[in-house]
Write a protein that holds these residues in place. Structure first.
Motif, PDB file in Angstrom:
ATOM      1  N   VAL A   1       1.169  -0.485   3.189  1.00 47.66           N
ATOM      2  CA  VAL A   1       0.295  -0.940   4.269  1.00 47.66           C
ATOM      3  C   VAL A   1      -0.475   0.239   4.855  1.00 47.66           C
ATOM      4  CG1 VAL A   1       0.167  -2.167   6.476  1.00 47.66           C
ATOM      5  CG2 VAL A   1       1.997  -2.709   4.853  1.00 47.66           C
ATOM      6  N   VAL A   2      -1.757   0.043   5.095  1.00 52.46           N
ATOM      7  CA  VAL A   2      -2.579   1.025   5.811  1.00 52.46           C
ATOM      8  C   VAL A   2      -2.954   0.440   7.163  1.00 52.46           C
ATOM      9  CG1 VAL A   2      -4.781   2.261   5.857  1.00 52.46           C
ATOM     10  CG2 VAL A   2      -3.490   2.089   3.717  1.00 52.46           C
TER      11      VAL A   2
ATOM     12  N   ALA B   1       7.300  -0.560   9.271  1.00 49.24           N
ATOM     13  CA  ALA B   1       8.154   0.495   8.714  1.00 49.24           C
ATOM     14  C   ALA B   1       9.623   0.112   8.831  1.00 49.24           C
ATOM     15  CB  ALA B   1       7.878   1.817   9.407  1.00 49.24           C
ATOM     16  N   ALA B   2       9.991  -0.500   9.951  1.00 44.96           N
ATOM     17  CA  ALA B   2      11.373  -0.934  10.144  1.00 44.96           C
ATOM     18  C   ALA B   2      11.768  -2.003   9.141  1.00 44.96           C
ATOM     19  CB  ALA B   2      11.566  -1.454  11.563  1.00 44.96           C
ATOM     20  N   ASP B   3      10.777  -2.773   8.668  1.00 47.07           N
ATOM     21  CA  ASP B   3      11.032  -3.811   7.669  1.00 47.07           C
ATOM     22  C   ASP B   3      11.051  -3.254   6.246  1.00 47.07           C
ATOM     23  OD1 ASP B   3      11.208  -5.707   9.629  1.00 47.07           O
ATOM     24  OD2 ASP B   3       9.163  -6.462   9.381  1.00 47.07           O
ATOM     25  N   GLY B   4      10.848  -1.942   6.129  1.00 44.60           N
ATOM     26  CA  GLY B   4      10.934  -1.320   4.818  1.00 44.60           C
ATOM     27  C   GLY B   4       9.616  -1.052   4.127  1.00 44.60           C
ATOM     28  N   ALA B   5       8.497  -1.299   4.809  1.00 43.77           N
ATOM     29  CA  ALA B   5       7.191  -1.069   4.196  1.00 43.77           C
ATOM     30  C   ALA B   5       6.866   0.418   4.142  1.00 43.77           C
ATOM     31  CB  ALA B   5       6.105  -1.809   4.968  1.00 43.77           C
ATOM     32  N   GLU B   6       6.077   0.785   3.150  1.00 37.14           N
ATOM     33  CA  GLU B   6       5.475   2.115   3.110  1.00 37.14           C
ATOM     34  C   GLU B   6       4.216   2.046   3.963  1.00 37.14           C
ATOM     35  OE1 GLU B   6       3.042   5.040   0.034  1.00 37.14           O
ATOM     36  OE2 GLU B   6       4.325   3.447  -0.777  1.00 37.14           O
TER      37      GLU B   6
ATOM     38  N   ILE C   1      -6.121   7.452  -1.464  1.00 33.51           N
ATOM     39  CA  ILE C   1      -4.848   6.718  -1.462  1.00 33.51           C
ATOM     40  C   ILE C   1      -4.789   5.616  -2.519  1.00 33.51           C
ATOM     41  CG2 ILE C   1      -4.493   7.201   0.982  1.00 33.51           C
ATOM     42  CD1 ILE C   1      -5.107   4.233   1.506  1.00 33.51           C
ATOM     43  N   GLY C   2      -5.913   5.230  -3.081  1.00 30.82           N
ATOM     44  CA  GLY C   2      -5.901   4.214  -4.122  1.00 30.82           C
ATOM     45  C   GLY C   2      -5.639   2.820  -3.586  1.00 30.82           C
ATOM     46  N   THR C   3      -5.145   1.930  -4.440  1.00 29.65           N
ATOM     47  CA  THR C   3      -4.919   0.541  -4.037  1.00 29.65           C
ATOM     48  C   THR C   3      -3.645   0.410  -3.209  1.00 29.65           C
ATOM     49  OG1 THR C   3      -3.754   0.056  -6.087  1.00 29.65           O
ATOM     50  CG2 THR C   3      -6.120  -0.380  -6.038  1.00 29.65           C
ATOM     51  N   PHE C   4      -3.633  -0.623  -2.376  1.00 32.40           N
ATOM     52  CA  PHE C   4      -2.481  -0.905  -1.525  1.00 32.40           C
ATOM     53  C   PHE C   4      -2.494  -2.385  -1.183  1.00 32.40           C
ATOM     54  CE2 PHE C   4      -6.072   0.391   0.984  1.00 32.40           C
ATOM     55  CZ  PHE C   4      -6.086  -0.462   2.086  1.00 32.40           C
ATOM     56  N   ASP C   5      -1.421  -2.842  -0.523  1.00 27.85           N
ATOM     57  CA  ASP C   5      -1.236  -4.281  -0.337  1.00 27.85           C
ATOM     58  C   ASP C   5      -1.958  -4.860   0.881  1.00 27.85           C
ATOM     59  OD1 ASP C   5       0.696  -4.677  -2.554  1.00 27.85           O
ATOM     60  OD2 ASP C   5       1.896  -3.307  -1.345  1.00 27.85           O
ATOM     61  N   HIS C   6      -1.817  -4.202   2.026  1.00 29.29           N
ATOM     62  CA  HIS C   6      -2.296  -4.808   3.268  1.00 29.29           C
ATOM     63  C   HIS C   6      -3.007  -3.769   4.146  1.00 29.29           C
ATOM     64  CE1 HIS C   6       0.062  -8.341   2.267  1.00 29.29           C
ATOM     65  NE2 HIS C   6       1.091  -7.538   2.033  1.00 29.29           N
ATOM     66  N   LEU C   7      -4.090  -4.211   4.773  1.00 31.71           N
ATOM     67  CA  LEU C   7      -4.871  -3.371   5.678  1.00 31.71           C
ATOM     68  C   LEU C   7      -4.856  -3.991   7.065  1.00 31.71           C
ATOM     69  CD1 LEU C   7      -6.940  -1.059   6.219  1.00 31.71           C
ATOM     70  CD2 LEU C   7      -8.739  -2.669   5.518  1.00 31.71           C
ATOM     71  N   VAL C   8      -4.525  -3.180   8.064  1.00 28.91           N
ATOM     72  CA  VAL C   8      -4.576  -3.606   9.464  1.00 28.91           C
ATOM     73  C   VAL C   8      -5.581  -2.708  10.181  1.00 28.91           C
ATOM     74  CG1 VAL C   8      -3.293  -3.929  11.611  1.00 28.91           C
ATOM     75  CG2 VAL C   8      -2.160  -4.338   9.398  1.00 28.91           C
TER      76      VAL C   8
ATOM     77  N   ALA D   1       2.874 -10.740  15.506  1.00 27.58           N
ATOM     78  CA  ALA D   1       1.850 -11.645  14.969  1.00 27.58           C
ATOM     79  C   ALA D   1       1.224 -11.064  13.707  1.00 27.58           C
ATOM     80  CB  ALA D   1       0.789 -11.904  16.025  1.00 27.58           C
ATOM     81  N   VAL D   2       0.966  -9.762  13.726  1.00 33.23           N
ATOM     82  CA  VAL D   2       0.424  -9.120  12.526  1.00 33.23           C
ATOM     83  C   VAL D   2       1.421  -9.248  11.373  1.00 33.23           C
ATOM     84  CG1 VAL D   2      -0.344  -6.952  11.501  1.00 33.23           C
ATOM     85  CG2 VAL D   2      -0.985  -7.506  13.862  1.00 33.23           C
ATOM     86  N   ARG D   3       2.680  -9.034  11.674  1.00 36.01           N
ATOM     87  CA  ARG D   3       3.718  -9.147  10.645  1.00 36.01           C
ATOM     88  C   ARG D   3       3.736 -10.553  10.050  1.00 36.01           C
ATOM     89  NH1 ARG D   3       6.044  -8.842   6.723  1.00 36.01           N
ATOM     90  NH2 ARG D   3       8.064  -7.926   6.228  1.00 36.01           N
ATOM     91  N   TYR D   4       3.579 -11.544  10.882  1.00 39.80           N
ATOM     92  CA  TYR D   4       3.515 -12.923  10.382  1.00 39.80           C
ATOM     93  C   TYR D   4       2.360 -13.097   9.412  1.00 39.80           C
ATOM     94  CZ  TYR D   4       1.890 -17.712  10.224  1.00 39.80           C
ATOM     95  OH  TYR D   4       1.399 -18.915   9.774  1.00 39.80           O
ATOM     96  N   LEU D   5       1.176 -12.617   9.783  1.00 43.08           N
ATOM     97  CA  LEU D   5      -0.002 -12.814   8.944  1.00 43.08           C
ATOM     98  C   LEU D   5       0.105 -12.040   7.633  1.00 43.08           C
ATOM     99  CD1 LEU D   5      -2.832 -12.794  11.629  1.00 43.08           C
ATOM    100  CD2 LEU D   5      -2.026 -14.750  10.286  1.00 43.08           C
ATOM    101  N   VAL D   6       0.739 -10.897   7.660  1.00 39.65           N
ATOM    102  CA  VAL D   6       0.952 -10.149   6.426  1.00 39.65           C
ATOM    103  C   VAL D   6       1.762 -10.979   5.438  1.00 39.65           C
ATOM    104  CG1 VAL D   6       2.219  -8.183   5.460  1.00 39.65           C
ATOM    105  CG2 VAL D   6       0.685  -7.837   7.405  1.00 39.65           C
TER     106      VAL D   6
END
Length: 228
Positions: A3-4, A21-26, A65-72, A204-209
């Motif tokens: 996630v960025v 980060a607490a949920d284990g995301a990079e 940084i190249g490709t990644f999963d989620h942008l906030v 809320a952001v976590r939900y949408l991710v």
């Protein structure tokens, strides 16, 4: 999950970084303040100094940084342009757009994101509060582009979270006593009977991710302010 979070060193952005980060995301955050970046490094994978208003800096960051999963996207120029329209100069209006709306577009243009984009707007986009014309214009523009972006960028999902009054450094322009009085008055006007916390918006952001069947949506996180 990678996630960025741009604008992730303070307030809502930092709370979101902590939650993911607490949920284990990079989690990779960006910001401009070296001290805030250093503090953020304690809880995230990486913290990069990036001027979100510079297309050269933004494109170079995403190339690196190249490709990644989620942008906030959680940029905030602060209370720029706040006040009656007769007293707000066009320079402040431009500064408000330059500090949030245009950096969002730059990031979306260059990001190698594959899963979702979540934009932080604000309830001023859909409210009738005197003195918030500039804020309404900026956040209204952000919310209006969500649907066409969701169609254009599919299958990447695009959503926005729209907070009401949240206790963050955005309010630091007010003396502490006046700030608390403002929060108390705001709390009296919403069904939740309190102002928001950065963690409320981060949830809320976590939900949408995670919400893989939700796109093109605006999620209010305002204690009921826009429905009260």
């Amino acid at each position: 999950m990678r996630v960025v979070i741009m604008g992730g060193t303070s307030g809502i952005g930092l709370a979101t970084a902590r939650r993911l980060a607490a949920d284990g995301a990079e989690v990779i955050v960006t910001g401009r303040d070296p001290e805030k970046l250093a503090a953020a490094k304690e809880v995230v994978t990486a913290a990069d100094q990036v001027d979100g208003t510079s297309e050269e800096a933004v494109s170079a960051f995403f190339d690196r940084i190249g490709t990644f999963d989620h942008l906030v996207l959680a940029f905030s120029p602060g209370a720029v342009g706040l006040g009656p329209v007769a007293g707000v100069g066009l320079a402040d209006v431009r500064a408000a757009f330059d500090g949030k709306f245009f950096p969002y577009l730059l990031a979306i243009r260059w990001a190698g994101v594959t899963g979702s984009i979540t934009l932080i707007s604000a309830a001023t986009a859909r409210s009738a509060l005197a003195g918030t014309v500039t804020l309404a214009a900026v956040n209204g523009a952000i919310e209006r582009i969500v649907s066409p972006l969701a169609a254009e960028l599919a299958p990447v999902r695009v959503n926005a979270v729209s907070p009401g009054a949240v206790d963050t450094p955005w309010w630091d322009f007010l003396p502490e006593e006046q700030r608390q009085a403002q929060f108390a008055a705001a709390a009296d006007t919403v069904p939740a009977r309190r102002v928001g916390r950065p963690e409320d918006v981060a949830a809320a952001v976590r939900y949408l991710v995670d919400a893989t069947y939700v796109t093109g949506s605006i999620l209010p996180v305002d204690g009921g302010f826009t429905v009260a």
